[in-house]
Design a protein around this motif. Sequence first.
Motif, short mmCIF file in Angstrom:
data_model
loop_
_atom_site.label_atom_id
_atom_site.label_comp_id
_atom_site.label_asym_id
_atom_site.label_seq_id
_atom_site.Cartn_x
_atom_site.Cartn_y
_atom_site.Cartn_z
N MET A 1 0.86 -1.18 0.00
CA MET A 1 0.00 0.00 0.00
C MET A 1 0.88 1.22 0.00
N CYS A 2 0.72 2.09 -0.90
CA CYS A 2 1.52 3.30 -1.02
C CYS A 2 2.99 2.92 -1.24
N GLY A 3 3.64 3.75 -2.00
CA GLY A 3 5.07 3.53 -2.24
C GLY A 3 5.86 4.73 -1.77
N ILE A 4 6.99 4.43 -1.17
CA ILE A 4 7.87 5.49 -0.69
C ILE A 4 9.19 5.39 -1.42
N ILE A 5 9.72 6.54 -1.79
CA ILE A 5 11.05 6.52 -2.36
C ILE A 5 11.81 7.74 -1.82
N GLY A 20 11.76 6.11 -9.51
CA GLY A 20 11.42 5.17 -8.43
C GLY A 20 9.91 5.06 -8.26
N LEU A 21 9.23 6.20 -8.34
CA LEU A 21 7.76 6.18 -8.18
C LEU A 21 7.11 5.37 -9.28
N LEU A 22 7.64 5.52 -10.51
CA LEU A 22 7.05 4.75 -11.62
C LEU A 22 7.17 3.26 -11.35
N ARG A 23 8.29 2.87 -10.77
CA ARG A 23 8.49 1.45 -10.46
C ARG A 23 7.64 1.02 -9.27
N LEU A 24 7.28 1.97 -8.44
CA LEU A 24 6.52 1.62 -7.24
C LEU A 24 5.02 1.77 -7.44
N GLU A 25 4.62 2.22 -8.63
CA GLU A 25 3.21 2.55 -8.82
C GLU A 25 2.28 1.38 -8.51
N TYR A 26 2.82 0.15 -8.62
CA TYR A 26 1.96 -1.00 -8.36
C TYR A 26 1.54 -1.06 -6.90
N ARG A 27 2.17 -0.27 -6.07
CA ARG A 27 1.78 -0.26 -4.65
C ARG A 27 0.63 0.69 -4.37
N GLY A 28 0.32 1.57 -5.31
CA GLY A 28 -0.75 2.53 -5.08
C GLY A 28 -0.64 3.56 -6.18
N HIS A 71 6.33 9.88 -2.97
CA HIS A 71 5.29 8.97 -2.49
C HIS A 71 4.26 8.75 -3.57
N THR A 72 3.81 7.53 -3.72
CA THR A 72 2.64 7.26 -4.56
C THR A 72 1.60 6.62 -3.64
N ARG A 73 0.36 7.12 -3.73
CA ARG A 73 -0.60 6.86 -2.65
C ARG A 73 -1.67 5.85 -3.02
N TRP A 74 -2.06 5.05 -2.06
CA TRP A 74 -3.24 4.21 -2.12
C TRP A 74 -4.10 4.69 -0.95
N ALA A 75 -5.16 5.43 -1.29
CA ALA A 75 -5.88 6.21 -0.28
C ALA A 75 -6.45 5.36 0.85
N THR A 76 -6.21 5.77 2.08
CA THR A 76 -6.89 5.18 3.24
C THR A 76 -7.73 6.28 3.89
N HIS A 77 -7.06 7.28 4.48
CA HIS A 77 -7.80 8.38 5.12
C HIS A 77 -7.87 9.55 4.16
N GLY A 78 -9.07 9.80 3.65
CA GLY A 78 -9.24 10.92 2.73
C GLY A 78 -9.17 10.45 1.30
N ASP A 601 -5.89 -1.84 -17.37
CA ASP A 601 -4.48 -1.84 -16.95
C ASP A 601 -4.23 -3.11 -16.15
N VAL A 602 -3.68 -4.10 -16.82
CA VAL A 602 -3.54 -5.43 -16.22
C VAL A 602 -2.69 -5.38 -14.94
N ASP A 603 -1.60 -4.64 -15.01
CA ASP A 603 -0.65 -4.66 -13.89
C ASP A 603 -1.13 -3.86 -12.69
N LYS A 604 -2.00 -2.89 -12.95
CA LYS A 604 -2.44 -2.02 -11.85
C LYS A 604 -3.96 -1.96 -11.80
N PRO A 605 -4.60 -3.04 -11.42
CA PRO A 605 -6.06 -3.04 -11.38
C PRO A 605 -6.59 -2.04 -10.36
N ARG A 606 -7.80 -1.58 -10.63
CA ARG A 606 -8.36 -0.52 -9.78
C ARG A 606 -8.50 -0.98 -8.32
N ASN A 607 -8.37 -0.06 -7.43
CA ASN A 607 -8.58 -0.25 -5.98
C ASN A 607 -7.59 -1.19 -5.30
#
Length: 615
Positions: A1-5, A20-28, A71-78, A601-607
């Motif tokens: 969940m979310c990626g940090i670089i 780095g964010l592009l590579r981490l996008e699969y996390r959020g 940071h690339t985000r996978w929303a939790t709060h907000g 987007d096969v690699d990054k499905p929604r939600n």
Amino acid sequence: MCGIIGYIGKQKASPILINGLLRLEYRGYDSAGISTIEPEGLVVMKDKGRVKNLYNLKGIKDLKGTIGIAHTRWATHGKPSKENAHPHQDNSKMFSVVHNGIIENYNELRILLENNGYKFYSETDTEVIPNLIHYYFSKDTIEENNKTKFLRAVRNACLDLQGSFAIEVISSLFPENMIVVRKDSPLVIGTSDDEKYISSDIPAILSYTRNFYFLNDLEFAILTSNSVEFYDTNLNKITKSVQNIEWNASAAEKDGFDDFMLKEIYEQPTAIRETIGSRISTDYSCDIEGLNFDKNYLNTINMIYIVACGTAMHVGLSAKYAFENLCKIPTQVDIASEFRYRNPIINEKTLCIFISQSGETADTIAALKLAKKHGAKTIAITNVIGSSITREADYSLYTHAGPEIAVASTKAYTSQLILINILIIYFAQILGSCNDSLLLDLKKEILELPKKLEETLKCDTQVKSFAQKIYQEKDIFFLGRGIDVATAQEGSLKLKEISYIHSESYPAGELKHGPIALIENGITVISILTDSKLVEKTISNIQEVITRGAKTFVVTSQKMNYNMFDEVVKIPETNTFLSPILSIVPLQLLSYYISKGKGLDVDKPRNLAKSVTVE
Ligand code: F6R
């Protein structure tokens, strides 16, 4: 969940951070942002949506700072929005922070800070962190303005946080430094002579270094471009050694494939070959390095729990058959998020096996801690060296699948299956619980499986053309009996995840107890038939859906009258306990091609996100 670089070195930080964010996008991939230290102070740039939106922001290419966080985000709060995107800053814009995880007591902290005059501009839990750091920094009366004071403020803030976090902090007052810390959320530090790379995931920075430091919970690292100092919670200095990671950088590239998922499906023969490694040798001896169980101990086990989430849990469903049949030990499979709250009966005679590709799944780790607390012996099966789960478990067994980037798990699944089957054989061998010829047959089959998997992949074109016929459907059913039920569940999960088609999986014999009411003309029913003892019975169940107008897609290793079905994918025959390693492959490809057919987007499905580090 979310990626940090994060980057601290001699080069411009922003291109490295974006890369780095592009590579981490699969996390959020809800929003993304970066902060760098520029001559005029901290600069923050962020936007809603994918990293490419961030990359296109005016001015981002002008950033010159050589220290930055992103940071690339996978929303939790907000909701996903620019305001809620990270980095967040304190009111005086002295500190920039990115954060993965969830601050459970953020409301309480927010009120405390508001009572002290702080204002909040986002709906996130994260925004309390920079303000809390500022609060402690400005209250610190010790007459010094050095990095120790910075570290003390970060440490004091972290001690107030409940929940999970991986945090990077930079400050305009300390333009040479970055502080990072983690608790129950992954963070690694990559190091080379005069550059440091920080990431929530190893693959994102593999192209820069293969030398890593791993932090334990509540260990703090204060970095400059050419040094890393580590501190414990009491701010005593601690030493850590660098670990070399064997994964090569190209393993985290698409290598000519359209998507990581397809590449990873095709990597499965290699991944399982690597996972087998020397655990089964050509003379058919079986040994698992790091395990030293003896017959006395194994005889005391009265229950095995296999605990995991999602795809990893489906590995457990398959393994249950073999554990019970070959080792004669009662085995229960649990979803980690349920296990931890259902008061399972655990004691020192219980063996708990936790399966996790990432080794960072919050529910699985919490379940592991619970098992240990009650005295169970624990084994982790994971793909990521140094991941949190390996620090908690009594024994860690690694799959050697290489980095898995696509959100939908494929090669990790088959590698986990092979490894757990080797573990079962190892147990059965020590226990003498099944006959030698069966064990020998299983070992021979395991060594044959990489080749059989290569053979199975030849169904690609056939599966692709079937996918083109059904990609617009709304509901698809998966059926199986025995061990094939686990494959049906995994096939159904794969389809849901990346094609957004509603699907159900059922033991074939259960169909007539309710779900058959949903079968209507034209609906697709996918069946898996690998167990010769059950094949006739499953065929009868398929007949029941054919009679009601279903289209049938069958994956089988068995001989039968194929003309009954609309499409039959023939896979190589193997021992039933190992058959899920082959039978899942056509289903992975089917989901892949359906998703492609729908233009998704096969690699990054929604939600979804690759690594679920929140409860
Ligand atoms: C599905 C998938 C998820 C993961 C689950 C556990 O394709 O990837 O269901 O299997 O989130 O993740 P790990 O194995 O990292 O614990």
